[in-house]
Write an enzyme that holds these catalytic residues in place. Sequence first.
Site, PDB file in Angstrom:
ATOM      1  N   HIS A 126      -5.577  -1.870   6.759  1.00 58.11           N
ATOM      2  CA  HIS A 126      -5.400  -2.702   7.953  1.00 58.11           C
ATOM      3  C   HIS A 126      -6.703  -2.889   8.749  1.00 58.11           C
ATOM      4  CE1 HIS A 126      -1.352  -2.037   6.885  1.00 58.11           C
ATOM      5  NE2 HIS A 126      -1.142  -0.926   7.534  1.00 58.11           N
ATOM      6  N   ASP A 135      -4.349   5.682   5.260  1.00 60.59           N
ATOM      7  CA  ASP A 135      -3.132   4.997   5.706  1.00 60.59           C
ATOM      8  C   ASP A 135      -3.449   3.746   6.530  1.00 60.59           C
ATOM      9  OD1 ASP A 135      -0.223   4.945   6.009  1.00 60.59           O
ATOM     10  OD2 ASP A 135      -0.550   5.486   8.109  1.00 60.59           O
ATOM     11  N   LYS A 166       0.836  -1.182   0.000  1.00 59.44           N
ATOM     12  CA  LYS A 166       0.000   0.000   0.000  1.00 59.44           C
ATOM     13  C   LYS A 166       0.886   1.252   0.000  1.00 59.44           C
ATOM     14  CE  LYS A 166      -0.926   1.815   4.072  1.00 59.44           C
ATOM     15  NZ  LYS A 166       0.171   1.986   5.000  1.00 59.44           N
ATOM     16  N   GLU A 225      -1.120   4.423  17.944  1.00 53.96           N
ATOM     17  CA  GLU A 225       0.336   4.529  17.865  1.00 53.96           C
ATOM     18  C   GLU A 225       0.774   5.711  18.713  1.00 53.96           C
ATOM     19  OE1 GLU A 225       2.103   3.419  13.858  1.00 53.96           O
ATOM     20  OE2 GLU A 225       0.326   4.547  13.306  1.00 53.96           O
TER      21      GLU A 225
HETATM   22  C1  BG6 Z   1       1.726   1.298   8.069  1.00 52.74           C
HETATM   23  C2  BG6 Z   1       1.363   2.751   8.083  1.00 52.74           C
HETATM   24  O1  BG6 Z   1       1.020   0.619   7.078  1.00 52.74           O
HETATM   25  O2  BG6 Z   1       1.438   0.727   9.334  1.00 52.74           O
HETATM   26  C3  BG6 Z   1       2.095   3.470   9.196  1.00 52.74           C
HETATM   27  O3  BG6 Z   1       1.670   3.336   6.836  1.00 52.74           O
HETATM   28  C4  BG6 Z   1       1.874   2.794  10.516  1.00 52.74           C
HETATM   29  O4  BG6 Z   1       1.685   4.837   9.267  1.00 52.74           O
HETATM   30  C5  BG6 Z   1       2.163   1.296  10.399  1.00 52.74           C
HETATM   31  O5  BG6 Z   1       2.753   3.367  11.463  1.00 52.74           O
HETATM   32  C6  BG6 Z   1       1.779   0.574  11.658  1.00 52.74           C
HETATM   33  O6  BG6 Z   1       2.232  -0.731  11.606  1.00 52.74           O
HETATM   34  P1  BG6 Z   1       2.563  -1.546  12.914  1.00 52.74           P
HETATM   35  O7  BG6 Z   1       2.880  -2.926  12.416  1.00 52.74           O
HETATM   36  O8  BG6 Z   1       3.715  -0.871  13.569  1.00 52.74           O
HETATM   37  O9  BG6 Z   1       1.322  -1.490  13.745  1.00 52.74           O
END
Ligand code: BG6
Length: 487
Positions: A238, A233, A146, A214
């Site tokens: 997700h 994003d 993505k 996050e």
């Molecule tokens: C990514 C996003 O797909 O996933 C980011 O572009 C985000 O902005 C990240 O920080 C989060 O992934 P994880 O595995 O750290 O939860």
Amino acid sequence: IAVDPFDLVVFGATGDLAYRKLIPALFHRHRDGQIPDVSRIIGCSRRPMTDEAYRKATEDALKKFVPADEREPELVASFLERIFYVAVDATAEKSGWPDLVKVLKEGKDRVRAFYLAVSPDLFGVICEGIGAHGLITPQTRVIIEKPIGKSLESAMALSDTVGKVFKESQIYRIDHYLGKETVQNLMALRFANALFEPLWNAAHIDHVQITVAESVGVESRAGYYDTAGALRDMVQNHILQLLCLVAMEPPSQFEADAMRDEKLKVLRSLKPIVDGMAEQVTVRGQYRAGASAGGPVPGYLEELGRNDSHTETFVSIKAEIENWRWAGVPFYIRTGKRLPSRISEIVVSFKSIPHSIFGASAGSLASNQLVMRLQPDEGVRLWLMIKDPGPGGMRLRHVPLDMSFAQTFKTRSPEAYERLIMDVIRGNATLFMRRDEVEAAWRWIDPILDAWSTSREAPKSYTAGTWGPSAAIALIERDGRTWHEEM
Ligand code: BG6
């Protein structure tokens, strides 16, 4: 178990994704003996570099992103022997493609995978180059990341571009959340246990919450992030994938098309957020200066270096699925940057019992909740009411039946990319998204983006280090429910 020998060609080999995620993931698979000796990892990017120089860069990435006690020198050395580099500038005339052709000649019969760890603007020209130089063998696959488009229209255009060169069955669209251990465990929990499925519906479930929080800000990615925002994003991919796995009907097998068919039905059943509904069921926010665990942090606009951006760094949505199983069960979603901590979880809240036999002295009865924690401490908790120990009468307490993966298995939990890259080599697309799924997700997202872009209201400001704008709390409390808080 070792996979078949392969050549993995990584475009964007000197980029952040390659160094931070792909190389460490491949190293761990090597460490576990899963990568056959003849396999090669061939880095490609514009910059001229020797194999030696790229091996050095790979070693540096391992030092940075793999803990020291997992970096046995002999394993690092044997891993580096698998690393090669070819400079290819897909956009230039003197492109380097012939060099790649030469290198790949040696591995004609191996599985061949092209990982496009580059900006989507380059997908077209790289795919054309791969096709035009005769690099597609019957065992070839392409992996794309993505953002797959910024809207339904651009996602379709991108899929058309890649689809000119690769068949749909050769295209692996990565959503790394599907590679996370707890996410796969959700499948095991639902479909390998008799306990939950009979209750998994509107008759017994009150609502579902999906939180992906996050603590970091936009870091060095403000340029990309400002063109995307949290909805594109995180939610389009997700979070909607997580929602699908919670909500889908049991597929007939744990197999690519059976899974994707069921996920697609969920995406198509999402109630469209149209006709002014966005104002009531969505909240978008943007962080201002505040504090994180490490001290004061700047606001989004300061990080961006501009003060006119309306890009959301937080989003919360009350989603609904219009089908028999889920009618009337809200799915509350929230995700954001610079929230108090890094916590991702899915909470399934069951309905309250119809009548309490215990009377007021037992204390208030909370409903059962199944909490699947994706990160940081992966595990599953089932919250139950039990009796407080002691002779003092019937007092009840809400207590978790707790299964922490780290404590139960005492093994390292693999990173999502480890599983997913090996799945590509095996030709297993179960955990990858099909074109129609991506498009169905955009079909639901687009009207929200449209509503926001025509709204005169800016995103609501929230202080970095808090749980987003107060409107996100109101969104769920209006319905007499609260966000799950169990840190
Ligand atoms: C990514 C996003 O797909 O996933 C980011 O572009 C985000 O902005 C990240 O920080 C989060 O992934 P994880 O595995 O750290 O939860």
